[in-house]
Design a protein around this motif. Structure first.
Motif, PDB file in Angstrom:
ATOM      1  N   ARG A  95       0.456  -1.049   0.140  1.00 32.54           N
ATOM      2  CA  ARG A  95      -0.427  -0.449   0.179  1.00 32.54           C
ATOM      3  C   ARG A  95       0.692   1.232  -0.061  1.00 32.54           C
ATOM      4  O   ARG A  95       0.421   2.881  -1.345  1.00 32.54           O
ATOM      5  N   ARG A  96       1.619   1.343   0.491  1.00 36.02           N
ATOM      6  CA  ARG A  96       2.519   2.163   0.725  1.00 36.02           C
ATOM      7  C   ARG A  96       3.482   2.933  -0.175  1.00 36.02           C
ATOM      8  O   ARG A  96       4.141   3.745  -0.991  1.00 36.02           O
ATOM      9  N   ILE A  97       4.132   1.526  -0.685  1.00 36.15           N
ATOM     10  CA  ILE A  97       5.387   2.224  -2.187  1.00 36.15           C
ATOM     11  C   ILE A  97       4.562   1.540  -2.858  1.00 36.15           C
ATOM     12  O   ILE A  97       4.760   2.956  -3.879  1.00 36.15           O
ATOM     13  N   TRP A  98       3.615   1.191  -3.627  1.00 35.60           N
ATOM     14  CA  TRP A  98       3.011   0.576  -4.474  1.00 35.60           C
ATOM     15  C   TRP A  98       1.702   1.537  -4.706  1.00 35.60           C
ATOM     16  O   TRP A  98       0.886   1.522  -6.113  1.00 35.60           O
ATOM     17  N   HIS A  99       0.918   1.918  -3.870  1.00 34.89           N
ATOM     18  CA  HIS A  99      -0.347   2.557  -3.778  1.00 34.89           C
ATOM     19  C   HIS A  99      -1.485   1.524  -4.391  1.00 34.89           C
ATOM     20  O   HIS A  99      -2.373   1.556  -4.777  1.00 34.89           O
ATOM     21  N   ARG A 100      -1.008   0.213  -4.016  1.00 34.71           N
ATOM     22  CA  ARG A 100      -2.137  -1.242  -4.050  1.00 34.71           C
ATOM     23  C   ARG A 100      -3.020  -1.359  -2.977  1.00 34.71           C
ATOM     24  O   ARG A 100      -2.118  -1.521  -2.103  1.00 34.71           O
ATOM     25  N   HIS A 101      -4.318  -1.463  -3.010  1.00 33.16           N
ATOM     26  CA  HIS A 101      -5.496  -1.762  -2.033  1.00 33.16           C
ATOM     27  C   HIS A 101      -5.826  -3.121  -1.850  1.00 33.16           C
ATOM     28  O   HIS A 101      -6.712  -3.243  -1.665  1.00 33.16           O
ATOM     29  N   ARG A 102      -5.821  -3.824  -3.141  1.00 35.70           N
ATOM     30  CA  ARG A 102      -6.672  -5.123  -3.690  1.00 35.70           C
ATOM     31  C   ARG A 102      -6.312  -5.864  -4.221  1.00 35.70           C
ATOM     32  O   ARG A 102      -4.409  -5.438  -4.809  1.00 35.70           O
ATOM     33  N   LEU A 103      -6.336  -7.299  -3.684  1.00 33.39           N
ATOM     34  CA  LEU A 103      -5.393  -8.269  -4.139  1.00 33.39           C
ATOM     35  C   LEU A 103      -5.764  -8.812  -5.043  1.00 33.39           C
ATOM     36  O   LEU A 103      -7.009  -8.793  -5.462  1.00 33.39           O
ATOM     37  N   LEU A 104      -4.960  -8.696  -6.046  1.00 29.68           N
ATOM     38  CA  LEU A 104      -5.124  -9.648  -7.780  1.00 29.68           C
ATOM     39  C   LEU A 104      -3.980 -11.014  -7.439  1.00 29.68           C
ATOM     40  O   LEU A 104      -4.092 -11.912  -8.220  1.00 29.68           O
ATOM     41  N   HIS A 105      -3.886 -11.449  -6.112  1.00 27.38           N
ATOM     42  CA  HIS A 105      -2.812 -12.794  -6.334  1.00 27.38           C
ATOM     43  C   HIS A 105      -2.889 -13.081  -5.013  1.00 27.38           C
ATOM     44  O   HIS A 105      -3.708 -12.236  -3.993  1.00 27.38           O
ATOM     45  N   PRO A 106      -2.574 -14.193  -3.822  1.00 23.63           N
ATOM     46  CA  PRO A 106      -3.292 -15.398  -3.249  1.00 23.63           C
ATOM     47  C   PRO A 106      -2.704 -14.324  -2.041  1.00 23.63           C
ATOM     48  O   PRO A 106      -3.686 -14.423  -0.719  1.00 23.63           O
ATOM     49  N   SER A 107      -1.929 -13.507  -2.091  1.00 20.35           N
ATOM     50  CA  SER A 107      -0.577 -13.107  -0.572  1.00 20.35           C
ATOM     51  C   SER A 107      -0.197 -11.956  -1.155  1.00 20.35           C
ATOM     52  O   SER A 107       0.161 -11.664  -1.676  1.00 20.35           O
ATOM     53  N   TRP A 108      -0.420 -10.671   0.068  1.00 21.83           N
ATOM     54  CA  TRP A 108       0.023  -9.519   0.244  1.00 21.83           C
ATOM     55  C   TRP A 108       1.586  -9.515   0.003  1.00 21.83           C
ATOM     56  O   TRP A 108       1.727  -8.775  -1.568  1.00 21.83           O
ATOM     57  N   HIS A 109       2.573 -11.197  -0.042  1.00 25.61           N
ATOM     58  CA  HIS A 109       3.818 -11.326  -0.493  1.00 25.61           C
ATOM     59  C   HIS A 109       3.875 -11.357  -2.164  1.00 25.61           C
ATOM     60  O   HIS A 109       4.913 -10.171  -2.443  1.00 25.61           O
ATOM     61  N   GLU A 110       3.235 -12.358  -2.511  1.00 21.56           N
ATOM     62  CA  GLU A 110       2.709 -11.707  -3.785  1.00 21.56           C
ATOM     63  C   GLU A 110       2.487 -10.616  -4.949  1.00 21.56           C
ATOM     64  O   GLU A 110       3.102 -10.684  -5.675  1.00 21.56           O
ATOM     65  N   GLU A 111       1.681  -9.924  -3.981  1.00 18.99           N
ATOM     66  CA  GLU A 111       0.988  -8.623  -4.471  1.00 18.99           C
ATOM     67  C   GLU A 111       2.465  -8.886  -4.743  1.00 18.99           C
ATOM     68  O   GLU A 111       2.797  -7.133  -6.022  1.00 18.99           O
ATOM     69  N   PHE A 112       3.649  -8.006  -3.726  1.00 12.57           N
ATOM     70  CA  PHE A 112       4.430  -6.951  -3.294  1.00 12.57           C
ATOM     71  C   PHE A 112       5.386  -7.578  -4.814  1.00 12.57           C
ATOM     72  O   PHE A 112       5.468  -6.890  -5.556  1.00 12.57           O
ATOM     73  N   ILE A 113       5.477  -9.047  -4.830  1.00 13.75           N
ATOM     74  CA  ILE A 113       6.856  -9.329  -6.471  1.00 13.75           C
ATOM     75  C   ILE A 113       6.610  -8.790  -7.063  1.00 13.75           C
ATOM     76  O   ILE A 113       6.697  -8.730  -8.112  1.00 13.75           O
ATOM     77  N   TYR A 114       4.835  -8.974  -7.314  1.00 12.14           N
ATOM     78  CA  TYR A 114       4.119  -8.856  -8.825  1.00 12.14           C
ATOM     79  C   TYR A 114       4.848  -7.313  -8.914  1.00 12.14           C
ATOM     80  O   TYR A 114       4.437  -7.055 -10.270  1.00 12.14           O
ATOM     81  N   ARG A 115       4.168  -6.129  -8.027  1.00 11.58           N
ATOM     82  CA  ARG A 115       5.166  -4.673  -8.384  1.00 11.58           C
ATOM     83  C   ARG A 115       6.074  -4.433  -8.901  1.00 11.58           C
ATOM     84  O   ARG A 115       6.094  -4.215  -9.212  1.00 11.58           O
ATOM     85  N   HIS A 116       7.086  -5.350  -7.569  1.00 12.39           N
ATOM     86  CA  HIS A 116       8.270  -5.105  -7.977  1.00 12.39           C
ATOM     87  C   HIS A 116       8.300  -5.101  -9.691  1.00 12.39           C
ATOM     88  O   HIS A 116       9.577  -4.935 -10.760  1.00 12.39           O
ATOM     89  N   ARG A 117       8.683  -6.288  -9.903  1.00 10.12           N
ATOM     90  CA  ARG A 117       8.731  -7.598 -11.073  1.00 10.12           C
ATOM     91  C   ARG A 117       7.738  -6.926 -12.062  1.00 10.12           C
ATOM     92  O   ARG A 117       9.175  -6.007 -13.518  1.00 10.12           O
ATOM     93  N   THR A 118       6.364  -6.130 -12.124  1.00  9.92           N
ATOM     94  CA  THR A 118       6.334  -5.136 -13.166  1.00  9.92           C
ATOM     95  C   THR A 118       6.852  -3.864 -13.739  1.00  9.92           C
ATOM     96  O   THR A 118       7.469  -3.811 -14.824  1.00  9.92           O
ATOM     97  N   ALA A 119       6.923  -3.588 -11.973  1.00 11.52           N
ATOM     98  CA  ALA A 119       7.873  -1.636 -12.365  1.00 11.52           C
ATOM     99  C   ALA A 119       9.316  -2.414 -13.270  1.00 11.52           C
ATOM    100  O   ALA A 119       9.482  -1.520 -13.576  1.00 11.52           O
ATOM    101  N   THR A 120       9.991  -3.423 -12.448  1.00  9.13           N
ATOM    102  CA  THR A 120      11.107  -3.395 -13.187  1.00  9.13           C
ATOM    103  C   THR A 120      10.568  -4.291 -14.889  1.00  9.13           C
ATOM    104  O   THR A 120      11.447  -3.046 -15.819  1.00  9.13           O
ATOM    105  N   ASN A 121      10.215  -4.704 -14.874  1.00  5.48           N
ATOM    106  CA  ASN A 121       9.383  -4.489 -16.629  1.00  5.48           C
ATOM    107  C   ASN A 121       9.440  -3.678 -17.716  1.00  5.48           C
ATOM    108  O   ASN A 121      10.031  -2.720 -18.696  1.00  5.48           O
ATOM    109  N   PHE A 122       8.545  -2.187 -16.405  1.00  6.17           N
ATOM    110  CA  PHE A 122       8.742  -0.921 -17.289  1.00  6.17           C
ATOM    111  C   PHE A 122      10.024  -0.473 -17.601  1.00  6.17           C
ATOM    112  O   PHE A 122      10.305   0.261 -17.993  1.00  6.17           O
TER     113      PHE A 122
END
Length: 437
Positions: free
Chosen positions: A89-116
């Motif tokens: 929430r604080r770093i990626w400003h994401r408040h809803r889950l698209l993945h099974p856990s918040w840990h996986e959500e954080f990982i996904y956001r980090h990797r996607t930003a790296t792809n950009f």
């Protein structure tokens, strides 16, 4: 953490995994029993946030990786899903889950930003049916909007076409209620956004419609516009709390703020668009000019642009927090705001990135020849010379040009996974930077 698989500084190492391999006498110096878990979670959170503020969001994962390697007790904090929820929430400003856990959500956001950053994406064009009215009226896309699973495109005839992003297929077309119109383009879509399972869109004549994404059917007209009384609805945006319209043509009526739940008008006022009253009326017959933009960012703030001014407006307290007049006019088509950043480009091609609340400068860079632009939480996309050039927002570094030519863009939008543009070739172009876990 399996936030990234490589050892590069941007990928962040293996955060949350591996044992501390320092000398045994070094390990014995840590009396980890005196460090309660809530304290360690707060410390990890602060370290990650400080790294993100100072070096950019991609720096949070490496900082966490170093933290978790101190010892086994500190590493055990990486198993706390509330920690990852806070960080997401604080770093990626994401408040809803698209993945099974918040840990996986954080990982996904980090990797996607790296792809950009690394230009790793898939590309597609979205095909849509021609004008459903069979009246041979040429379609011109005016606005684009993104959600987790859908893209909406608003056209000059007032229609909105909805696409399903995972399949890239056209789902349905929404047609507004018809009535007498003042000007050829009075029903053209001037703003569109998603909120929950609803799609809300406004037209230049001031009409506001609401459509359900999940339930088929005609859209409901939530508000009947009155151009003579209110002016022309130049731009329109919203979120889960507010709908905000930017109007030109009537003095002291620039902002119309509505409660998104009740759809009732809670504020009307502002002089931002007063100098552009005549240009506002011209939009009813000529769509080629951008004269004003309105964006909602985090913390209930709205940012309004004209070629001469930018203002930051507190929607909750209905007051102006900051404003600035430009010495050189800006290109309104390239003005945008997202989360905590504001972008605008002046007539000399100098792009300026500011903080939303204070309007303090973050960075600047050259973007000569820019026609249209948008930003997401970390990157800037500007249509230049028939293509799309990408910059990062933390330091203004030029990254790359997307590999596909689109001509002169007429509409652009980006979020934390996708970038989309309606090009001069009359096609909707979609770039998907989404990471695979």
């Amino acid at each position: 953490m399996s936030t990234a698989s490589s050892s590069s500084s941007h990928d962040g190492g293996d955060v949350g995994g591996g044992d501390f391999e320092g000398p045994s006498h070094s390990r014995q110096r840590f009396n980890t029993a005196v460090w309660p878990e809530p304290f360690l979670e707060a410390l990890a959170t602060q370290i990650a946030i400080d790294a993100a503020i100072e070096l950019g969001r991609l720096a949070a994962a490496p900082a966490l990786s170093n933290f978790f390697q101190v010892c086994r007790t500190w590493r055990s904090i990486s198993q706390s899903d509330p920690l990852w929820q806070t960080l997401t929430r604080r770093i990626w400003h994401r408040h809803r889950l698209l993945h099974p856990s918040w840990h996986e959500e954080f990982i996904y956001r980090h990797r996607t930003a790296t792809n950009f950053r690394s230009r790793s994406y898939t590309y597609a064009t979205l095909n849509f049916p021609p004008n459903d009215d069979n009246n041979n009226e040429a379609l011109y896309c005016c606005r684009l909007a993104l959600s987790d699973h859908h893209l909406a495109a608003g056209f000059s005839d007032g229609s909105v076409r909805l696409f399903h992003l995972p399949t890239r297929l056209h789902v349905t077309t929404f047609h507004p209620h018809q009535r007498n119109h003042l000007g050829l383009f009075s029903r053209a879509v001037s703003g569109i956004f998603f909120t929950g399972n609803r799609l809300v869109f406004g037209s230049l004549d001031g009409d506001i419609h609401v459509a359900s994404i999940d339930v088929p059917g005609a859209p409901r007209r939530a508000h009947l516009g009155d151009v003579v009384t209110d002016g022309v609805l130049v731009d329109f945006t919203g979120c889960s709390r507010w709908w905000v319209g930017l109007y030109a043509g009537v003095p002291n009526c620039a902002f119309h703020v509505r409660n998104s739940d009740t759809e009732e008008l809670v504020f009307i006022g502002g002089t931002l668009m007063d100098p552009d009253a005549v240009n506002g009326w011209h939009l009813l017959t000529d769509l080629t000019e951008h004269i004003g933009r309105i964006r909602i960012t985090s913390d209930d703030l709205a940012v309004g642009f004209t070629s001469q001014r930018v203002i930051v407006f507190d929607l909750r307290n209905q007051m102006i927090l900051g404003e600035e007049e430009f010495r050189r006019q800006i290109n309104v088509g390239v003005a945008d705001a997202y989360d905590e950043a504001v972008l605008f480009v002046n007539g000399r091609g100098v792009a300026n990135v500011r903080q939303v609340r204070s309007l303090d400068e973050i960075c600047r860079f050259m973007a000569r020849g820019s026609l249209l632009g948008c930003i997401n939480g970390g990157y800037c996309f500007i249509s230049v010379g028939g293509g799309v050039r990408v910059w990062e927002l933390d330091h203004g570094g030029s990254l790359y040009i997307l590999g596909e030519l689109i001509g002169d863009a007429a509409a652009m939008v980006a979020d934390e996974r996708y970038a989309a543009a309606y090009g001069g070739d009359n096609r909707i172009h979609l770039w998907d930077f989404g990471a695979r876990l």
